[in-house]
Scaffold this active site. Structure first.
Site, PDB file in Angstrom:
ATOM      1  N   GLU A 117      39.114  46.225 -57.292  1.00  0.00           N
ATOM      2  CA  GLU A 117      40.353  47.014 -57.325  1.00  0.00           C
ATOM      3  C   GLU A 117      40.693  47.499 -58.729  1.00  0.00           C
ATOM      4  OE1 GLU A 117      42.624  49.157 -56.110  1.00  0.00           O
ATOM      5  OE2 GLU A 117      42.913  47.780 -54.439  1.00  0.00           O
TER       6      GLU A 117
ATOM      7  N   VAL B 281      39.497  51.089 -60.902  1.00  0.00           N
ATOM      8  CA  VAL B 281      40.065  52.436 -60.822  1.00  0.00           C
ATOM      9  C   VAL B 281      41.584  52.379 -60.855  1.00  0.00           C
ATOM     10  CG1 VAL B 281      40.272  54.517 -59.407  1.00  0.00           C
ATOM     11  CG2 VAL B 281      38.095  53.293 -59.490  1.00  0.00           C
TER      12      VAL B 281
ATOM     13  N   GLY C  12      43.805  51.032 -62.776  1.00  0.00           N
ATOM     14  CA  GLY C  12      44.483  49.814 -63.210  1.00  0.00           C
ATOM     15  C   GLY C  12      45.277  49.096 -62.137  1.00  0.00           C
TER      16      GLY C  12
ATOM     17  N   GLU D 129      40.594  54.829 -78.007  1.00  0.00           N
ATOM     18  CA  GLU D 129      39.613  54.065 -78.778  1.00  0.00           C
ATOM     19  C   GLU D 129      39.292  54.815 -80.072  1.00  0.00           C
ATOM     20  OE1 GLU D 129      37.347  51.576 -76.904  1.00  0.00           O
ATOM     21  OE2 GLU D 129      39.025  51.566 -75.496  1.00  0.00           O
TER      22      GLU D 129
ATOM     23  N   LYS E 299      35.188  56.737 -62.695  1.00  0.00           N
ATOM     24  CA  LYS E 299      36.098  56.236 -61.664  1.00  0.00           C
ATOM     25  C   LYS E 299      35.975  57.037 -60.374  1.00  0.00           C
ATOM     26  CE  LYS E 299      39.256  54.384 -65.108  1.00  0.00           C
ATOM     27  NZ  LYS E 299      40.324  54.782 -66.055  1.00  0.00           N
TER      28      LYS E 299
ATOM     29  N   GLY F  36      46.321  48.236 -69.158  1.00  0.00           N
ATOM     30  CA  GLY F  36      47.230  47.226 -69.685  1.00  0.00           C
ATOM     31  C   GLY F  36      46.753  45.861 -69.262  1.00  0.00           C
TER      32      GLY F  36
HETATM   33  N1  LIG Z   1      42.115  47.067 -70.742  1.00  0.00           N
HETATM   34  C1  LIG Z   1      42.451  47.631 -69.621  1.00  0.00           C
HETATM   35  O1  LIG Z   1      43.597  47.997 -69.434  1.00  0.00           O
HETATM   36  C2  LIG Z   1      41.450  47.805 -68.516  1.00  0.00           C
HETATM   37  C3  LIG Z   1      41.858  48.414 -67.304  1.00  0.00           C
HETATM   38  C4  LIG Z   1      40.928  48.536 -66.263  1.00  0.00           C
HETATM   39  C5  LIG Z   1      39.639  48.095 -66.444  1.00  0.00           C
HETATM   40  N2  LIG Z   1      39.253  47.557 -67.655  1.00  0.00           N
HETATM   41  C6  LIG Z   1      37.881  47.045 -67.770  1.00  0.00           C
HETATM   42  O2  LIG Z   1      37.946  45.647 -67.826  1.00  0.00           O
HETATM   43  C7  LIG Z   1      36.944  45.112 -68.690  1.00  0.00           C
HETATM   44  C8  LIG Z   1      37.597  44.293 -69.779  1.00  0.00           C
HETATM   45  O3  LIG Z   1      38.459  45.095 -70.530  1.00  0.00           O
HETATM   46  P1  LIG Z   1      39.217  44.555 -71.820  1.00  0.00           P
HETATM   47  O4  LIG Z   1      40.177  45.605 -72.210  1.00  0.00           O
HETATM   48  O5  LIG Z   1      39.697  43.202 -71.552  1.00  0.00           O
HETATM   49  O6  LIG Z   1      38.016  44.511 -72.879  1.00  0.00           O
HETATM   50  P2  LIG Z   1      38.001  43.759 -74.278  1.00  0.00           P
HETATM   51  O7  LIG Z   1      39.391  43.548 -74.762  1.00  0.00           O
HETATM   52  O8  LIG Z   1      37.036  44.464 -75.120  1.00  0.00           O
HETATM   53  O9  LIG Z   1      37.426  42.319 -73.915  1.00  0.00           O
HETATM   54  C9  LIG Z   1      36.124  42.100 -73.507  1.00  0.00           C
HETATM   55  C10 LIG Z   1      35.845  40.616 -73.458  1.00  0.00           C
HETATM   56  O10 LIG Z   1      34.508  40.426 -73.003  1.00  0.00           O
HETATM   57  C11 LIG Z   1      33.804  39.584 -73.927  1.00  0.00           C
HETATM   58  N3  LIG Z   1      32.389  39.941 -73.970  1.00  0.00           N
HETATM   59  C12 LIG Z   1      31.787  40.916 -74.673  1.00  0.00           C
HETATM   60  N4  LIG Z   1      30.471  40.911 -74.444  1.00  0.00           N
HETATM   61  C13 LIG Z   1      30.232  39.870 -73.595  1.00  0.00           C
HETATM   62  C14 LIG Z   1      29.062  39.333 -73.003  1.00  0.00           C
HETATM   63  N5  LIG Z   1      27.864  39.877 -73.248  1.00  0.00           N
HETATM   64  N6  LIG Z   1      29.188  38.270 -72.195  1.00  0.00           N
HETATM   65  C15 LIG Z   1      30.394  37.721 -71.963  1.00  0.00           C
HETATM   66  N7  LIG Z   1      31.535  38.189 -72.477  1.00  0.00           N
HETATM   67  C16 LIG Z   1      31.454  39.264 -73.289  1.00  0.00           C
HETATM   68  C17 LIG Z   1      34.491  39.821 -75.250  1.00  0.00           C
HETATM   69  O11 LIG Z   1      34.209  38.716 -76.076  1.00  0.00           O
HETATM   70  P3  LIG Z   1      34.844  38.520 -77.530  1.00  0.00           P
HETATM   71  O12 LIG Z   1      36.262  38.122 -77.283  1.00  0.00           O
HETATM   72  O13 LIG Z   1      34.030  37.424 -78.112  1.00  0.00           O
HETATM   73  O14 LIG Z   1      34.694  39.822 -78.234  1.00  0.00           O
HETATM   74  C18 LIG Z   1      35.949  39.923 -74.829  1.00  0.00           C
HETATM   75  O15 LIG Z   1      36.507  38.665 -74.680  1.00  0.00           O
HETATM   76  C19 LIG Z   1      36.188  46.328 -69.211  1.00  0.00           C
HETATM   77  O16 LIG Z   1      35.034  46.507 -68.435  1.00  0.00           O
HETATM   78  C20 LIG Z   1      37.158  47.469 -69.035  1.00  0.00           C
HETATM   79  O17 LIG Z   1      36.494  48.691 -68.839  1.00  0.00           O
HETATM   80  C21 LIG Z   1      40.150  47.398 -68.665  1.00  0.00           C
END
Ligand SMILES: NC(=O)c1ccc[n+]([C@@H]2O[C@H](COP(=O)([O-])OP(=O)(O)OC[C@H]3O[C@@H](n4cnc5c(N)ncnc54)[C@H](OP(=O)(O)O)[C@@H]3O)[C@@H](O)[C@H]2O)c1
Lengths: 163, 328
Positions: B135, B138, B140, B196, B211, B305
């Site tokens: 879920e 796409v 959020g 970013e 998405k 978020g």
């Molecule tokens: N942020 C959003 O609002 C949002 C919304 C929808 C979907 N997403 C998706 O959700 C996922 C997470 O997003 P995020 O914003 O939380 O990303 P993030 O802040 O960059 O966090 C990524 C986490 O994954 C860890 N990581 C990196 N490489 C890894 C590996 N090889 N094995 C295990 N863990 C690893 C990182 O470790 P470290 O802490 O050691 O760097 C960090 O803790 C992404 O795929 C993103 O596209 C995000």
């Protein structure tokens, strides 16, 4: 509508005048000299926009002017679509871009608004295109896509309702 | 229900905070980030883990790798929230496969694996009798898949279109409201943390296209890929163009659209009436689903978020808990 008139200079003007008299807007005039026509009549197809309910007074006026109406298209809706073009519009000959639509005979650019920033910067323009049918509009859009591609312009189309 | 979480970034932390503070009936038995891991089958102390992560940058023991958590921890559901890798989907695909081969459910917010390998992953899930839910991939917090799968069950889905990238929507909103140039609005989006350092994925429409691919594959199973999407970004838009649209009571938004009837898949900036339901401001997302019975349904909400994304993940987790009745 398709009109039939004497093939003499004043006739076309006589036929077109009542249209503006009733507040109509002529979109296209297509002459068609039917190949098998032996007499001296001329067939003209006129695409026009008419205020609602003005068609009857137009018919009357045309009759008075001795113009014979062969056919009236059935309340043909006019399609109107506004797009925006961004890029080096003058550089890439905007009037040619407009001509590519206007010369089709089935669609035309009816409005053009343009912004001109500093020289060498990309300019933006808004074009309103009109056509008789939806198919014609799609064809016109196809041409515009091609031109935009050729001239490296960004074409922004309206979002059509999808239902 | 026992949960292991791979990734402790923005989303992972949001999820852990919510599990720690709300009574959701979940215990976390494994956590991993890029450099460390922690396993405790009786339940990890989540507050401690959050503090440790904040202070040291590590969630656990640097000797424990993420794959070990996936392979060895005792859990019912693996939550995969590591970064999206749009080229290969790895290492997340391997984490997911390993978990499903262990007959564990998978819930993810990671777009890479779902966009690149949905067919393979979903058939592996079926083969092992487990759920694969995504879920959060796409829009959020917006429950678009729950809505389609359950709320709109029995409807034929004709088309789906909307605003799927909050960064672009923020930039376009600011260009329209303040007459900013694209570059100024992008700079502001960066300062606000909405964009970013390398905004390419967002502004060129790649994120929205990914998405769209996920939506089409999930809803229609048509196996489309990113290459099938006709894509134009917002990076060449001018404030003049937006002003020209506004003179006609319209504005410009980046719209992603998928229509099954015409096989259309497109992401492009579009002229849209200002009072259209999809015209949302700032980083909001909006999706219209066009169906045979319900006709049009439009959902609006936060597309990203930390806690917002956690909401979507928790929705998936509790769905699995209800269906499989394996609350701990
Ligand atoms: N942020 C959003 O609002 C949002 C919304 C929808 C979907 N997403 C998706 O959700 C996922 C997470 O997003 P995020 O914003 O939380 O990303 P993030 O802040 O960059 O966090 C990524 C986490 O994954 C860890 N990581 C990196 N490489 C890894 C590996 N090889 N094995 C295990 N863990 C690893 C990182 O470790 P470290 O802490 O050691 O760097 C960090 O803790 C992404 O795929 C993103 O596209 C995000």
């Amino acid at each position: 509508m398709k009109l039939e008139m004497k093939d003499s200079p004043g006739q076309l003007v006589a036929a077109l005048k009542p249209i503006s008299d009733v507040g109509g807007n002529i979109i296209a005039v297509i002459h068609q000299r039917e190949p098998d026509s032996t007499d001296d009549t001329l067939s003209v197809q006129i695409v026009l926009e008419l205020p609602e309910k003005k068609i009857d007074s137009l018919i009357e006026l045309l009759h008075k002017a001795d113009v014979h109406i062969q056919r009236i298209g059935h309340e043909r809706l006019l399609y109107r679509r506004t797009v925006i073009l961004i890029g080096h519009l003058m550089h890439t000959d905007l009037s040619d871009t407009v001509d590519r639509i206007d010369t089709t005979g089935f669609a035309e650019v009816s409005e053009l608004a343009m912004s001109m920033p500093a020289i060498n910067e990309r300019s933006s323009s808004r074009l309103t295109i009109k056509s008789v049918t939806r198919d014609d509009m799609d064809r016109a859009m196809g041409i515009l896509h091609k031109v935009a591609n050729e001239k490296d312009l960004l074409l922004i189309e309206p979002l059509e309702e999808m239902a | 229900m026992k949960v292991a979480i791979i990734g402790m970034g923005s989303v992972g932390r949001g999820l852990i905070e919510m599990i720690a503070t709300k009574d959701l009936g979940m215990i976390v038995t494994g956590i991993a980030d890029s450099k460390s891991g922690i396993i405790n089958e009786h339940g990890i102390d989540l507050q401690k883990a959050l503090v440790r992560k904040k202070e040291t940058g590590l969630c656990g023991d640097p000797k424990i790798k993420a794959m070990e958590v996936v392979t060895n921890a005792k859990y019912d559901v693996l939550v995969e929230v590591s970064p999206t890798n749009a080229e290969t989907g790895e290492p997340a695909i391997s984490y997911m496969k390993t978990a499903m081969q262990r007959k564990k459910h998978v819930v993810t917010s990671n777009k890479g694996p779902i966009a690149l390998a949905y067919k393979k992953l979903i058939s592996l899930a079926k083969k092992n009798g487990v759920e694969l839910r995504h879920e959060a991939t796409v829009a959020g917090a917006i429950p678009v898949f729950h809505t389609i799968e359950h709320g709109l069950a029995g409807n034929e889905i004709y088309a789906i279109y909307g605003i799927l990238n909050g960064t672009c929507n923020y930039i376009l909103t600011r260009m329209a409201d303040e007459g900013l140039t694209y570059e100024q609005a992008l700079l502001e989006a960066r300062e606000m943390g909405y964009a970013e350092a390398d905004p390419t994925y967002d502004v060129q429409g790649i994120d929205a296209a990914i998405k769209l691919v996920i939506l089409a594959n999930t809803v229609w199973g048509n196996g489309v890929t990113l290459d099938d999407v006709d894509r134009t970004g917002i990076n060449l838009l001018t404030p003049d163009a937006i002003r020209l649209a506004e003179e006609e009571d319209c504005t410009i938004r980046l719209i992603a659209e998928a229509d099954r009837r015409t096989d259309l898949l497109r992401v492009s900036p579009r002229i849209i009436r200002k009072n259209h339901p999809l015209v949302v401001n700032g980083t909001l997302n909006a999706i219209t689903i066009v169906t045979d019975m319900a006709r049009d349904i439009t959902l609006i909400g936060r597309g990203a978020g930390s806690v917002e994304t956690a909401s979507a993940i928790i929705g998936d987790l509790l769905f699995i808990a209800t269906c499989y009745d394996r609350r701990s």
